[in-house]
Design an enzyme around this catalytic site. Structure first.
Site, short mmCIF file in Angstrom:
data_model
loop_
_atom_site.label_atom_id
_atom_site.label_comp_id
_atom_site.label_asym_id
_atom_site.label_seq_id
_atom_site.Cartn_x
_atom_site.Cartn_y
_atom_site.Cartn_z
N SER A 53 -49.37 22.36 13.98
CA SER A 53 -49.22 23.33 12.89
C SER A 53 -48.22 24.40 13.31
O SER A 53 -48.11 24.73 14.49
CB SER A 53 -50.56 24.00 12.58
OG SER A 53 -50.36 25.08 11.69
N TYR B 171 -58.45 27.80 14.99
CA TYR B 171 -57.52 26.75 14.52
C TYR B 171 -56.16 26.88 15.21
O TYR B 171 -55.62 25.90 15.74
CB TYR B 171 -57.38 26.87 13.01
CG TYR B 171 -56.39 25.91 12.39
CD1 TYR B 171 -56.72 24.57 12.20
CD2 TYR B 171 -55.14 26.34 11.97
CE1 TYR B 171 -55.82 23.68 11.61
CE2 TYR B 171 -54.23 25.47 11.39
CZ TYR B 171 -54.57 24.14 11.21
OH TYR B 171 -53.67 23.27 10.64
N LYS C 38 -54.19 24.24 17.76
CA LYS C 38 -52.85 23.69 17.50
C LYS C 38 -51.87 24.09 18.61
O LYS C 38 -50.92 23.36 18.90
CB LYS C 38 -52.35 24.13 16.12
CG LYS C 38 -53.19 23.56 14.97
CD LYS C 38 -53.20 22.02 14.94
CE LYS C 38 -53.89 21.48 13.70
NZ LYS C 38 -53.84 20.00 13.62
P1 NDP Z 1 -57.00 17.42 4.16
O1 NDP Z 1 -58.28 18.12 4.40
O2 NDP Z 1 -56.35 17.52 2.84
O3 NDP Z 1 -57.17 15.86 4.54
C1 NDP Z 1 -57.80 15.57 5.75
C2 NDP Z 1 -57.83 14.08 5.98
O4 NDP Z 1 -58.41 13.89 7.27
C3 NDP Z 1 -58.68 13.33 5.01
O5 NDP Z 1 -58.18 12.01 4.96
C4 NDP Z 1 -60.05 13.35 5.68
O6 NDP Z 1 -60.88 12.24 5.33
C5 NDP Z 1 -59.66 13.25 7.12
N1 NDP Z 1 -60.61 13.89 8.01
C6 NDP Z 1 -61.15 15.13 7.91
N2 NDP Z 1 -61.98 15.34 8.92
C7 NDP Z 1 -61.96 14.22 9.67
C8 NDP Z 1 -62.62 13.83 10.84
N3 NDP Z 1 -63.51 14.62 11.44
N4 NDP Z 1 -62.36 12.60 11.33
C9 NDP Z 1 -61.51 11.76 10.72
N5 NDP Z 1 -60.85 12.07 9.61
C10 NDP Z 1 -61.08 13.30 9.09
O7 NDP Z 1 -56.02 17.97 5.32
P2 NDP Z 1 -54.44 18.09 5.39
O8 NDP Z 1 -53.82 16.84 4.90
O9 NDP Z 1 -54.02 19.38 4.83
O10 NDP Z 1 -54.23 18.21 6.98
C11 NDP Z 1 -53.87 17.12 7.79
C12 NDP Z 1 -53.39 17.67 9.13
O11 NDP Z 1 -52.29 18.54 8.92
C13 NDP Z 1 -54.44 18.46 9.89
O12 NDP Z 1 -54.33 18.19 11.28
C14 NDP Z 1 -54.05 19.90 9.61
O13 NDP Z 1 -54.48 20.78 10.61
C15 NDP Z 1 -52.54 19.77 9.58
N6 NDP Z 1 -51.86 20.86 8.89
C16 NDP Z 1 -52.06 21.06 7.56
C17 NDP Z 1 -51.40 22.10 6.93
C18 NDP Z 1 -51.54 22.37 5.47
O14 NDP Z 1 -51.06 23.43 5.03
N7 NDP Z 1 -52.18 21.51 4.69
C19 NDP Z 1 -50.52 23.01 7.67
C20 NDP Z 1 -50.39 22.70 9.07
C21 NDP Z 1 -51.03 21.66 9.63
P3 NDP Z 1 -62.34 12.46 4.65
O15 NDP Z 1 -62.11 12.88 3.24
O16 NDP Z 1 -63.00 11.12 4.73
O17 NDP Z 1 -63.04 13.50 5.46
#
Ligand code: NDP
Length: 246
Positions: free
Chosen positions: A141, A155, A159
């Site tokens: 991030s 968080y 990261k």
């Molecule tokens: P979302 O919450 O929108 O999606 C998360 C995804 O990860 C879903 O597919 C979810 O599946 C899965 N997931 C959640 N928890 C777990 C777990 N414990 N084990 C396995 N799978 C899991 O997140 P984002 O797409 O926004 O984020 C994705 C990555 O990007 C993260 O690492 C986040 O920190 C990073 N990020 C995001 C930013 C943003 O602004 N969105 C900014 C910077 C970094 P399910 O529904 O089955 O739980």
């Protein structure tokens, strides 16, 4: 010829948000793709179906990133299904936004277990199968480098750990021809960080482009790092944040 033809990718947390976009993009570039998810089997199946309709292969594996045995098993299931593993995208991650002094130990443990411990375990398991040309890609991030707002203390710390994990691991596996890079998104419109609502206002304002990013804009960078043209990039933290950290 597709850039990722005959390659196999595993994307953790690939059922929604950034991970789903990455899975679809890597498949569009020619890879067979395994995704993991924690809870939402229907969302995971929808991603698998979309990739199938586009003529590529995909499977979904339930594996909570905080469960070391589950993530190890996910790596083995990927190799069993597709015969090899070329690209690991450590995308699964979570944030529990609140003032640090109000965060419970349980909440902090959960963030560390998913964002750091899960990344270590998945990467270790994947490296057993990776050969010359392998790609380990983290989704870190922008706040792993620069904390732009309060409310994300554990968080941001996880990261930051992902950033140094990337750099240190790149040194260890470079002699095997494996690259390790960290994509650092800024605010991206997903369920985790929706572009509407009070929480979004300061994040949007902090970007130079004055907007949230789209999941496809992160997937494009991941696809580049997964592909052959990034062969001399390793140990790098590649920020895709609309200028938030500029
Ligand atoms: P979302 O919450 O929108 O999606 C998360 C995804 O990860 C879903 O597919 C979810 O599946 C899965 N997931 C959640 N928890 C777990 C777990 N414990 N084990 C396995 N799978 C899991 O997140 P984002 O797409 O926004 O984020 C994705 C990555 O990007 C993260 O690492 C986040 O920190 C990073 N990020 C995001 C930013 C943003 O602004 N969105 C900014 C910077 C970094 P399910 O529904 O089955 O739980």
């Amino acid at each position: 010829m597709s850039k990722l033809a005959n390659k196999v990718a595993l994307v953790t947390g690939g059922s929604r948000g950034i991970g789903a976009a990455i899975a679809k993009r890597l498949a569009a570039d020619g890879a067979s793709v395994a995704i993991t998810y924690a809870k939402d089997a229907d969302a995971a199946e929808a991603v698998v179906k979309a990739i199938g309709f586009a003529g590529r292969k995909a499977i979904a594996i339930q594996a909570d990133a905080a469960n070391v045995e589950a993530v190890k098993s996910a790596v083995e299931k990927t190799v069993a299904a597709f015969g090899r593993l070329d690209v690991l995208v450590n995308n699964a991650g979570t944030a529990i936004p609140k003032a640090f002094e109000e965060a419970t130990q349980e909440e902090m443990d959960r963030v560390v277990d998913i964002n750091v411990r899960g990344v270590f375990a998945t990467t270790q398991a994947a490296l057993k199968h990776m050969k010359d040309g392998g790609r380990i890609i983290m989704v870190g991030s922008a706040v792993g480098e620069r904390a732009v707002a309060p409310g994300l203390v554990p968080y941001a710390a996880t990261k930051g750990a992902v950033k140094m994990f990337t750099q240190a691991l790149a040194r260890e596996v470079g002699n095997r021809g494996i690259t390790v890079n960290n994509i650092q998104p800024g605010p991206i419109d997903t369920d985790l960080n929706p572009a509407s609502g009070d929480w979004a206002v300061p994040q949007k304002a902090a970007t130079a482009l004055n907007r949230y990013g789209h999941v496809e804009e992160i997937a494009a960078m991941v696809a580049f790092v997964a592909g052959p043209e990034s062969s001399y990039i390793t140990g790098a933290n590649l920020t895709v944040d609309g200028g938030m950290n500029a």
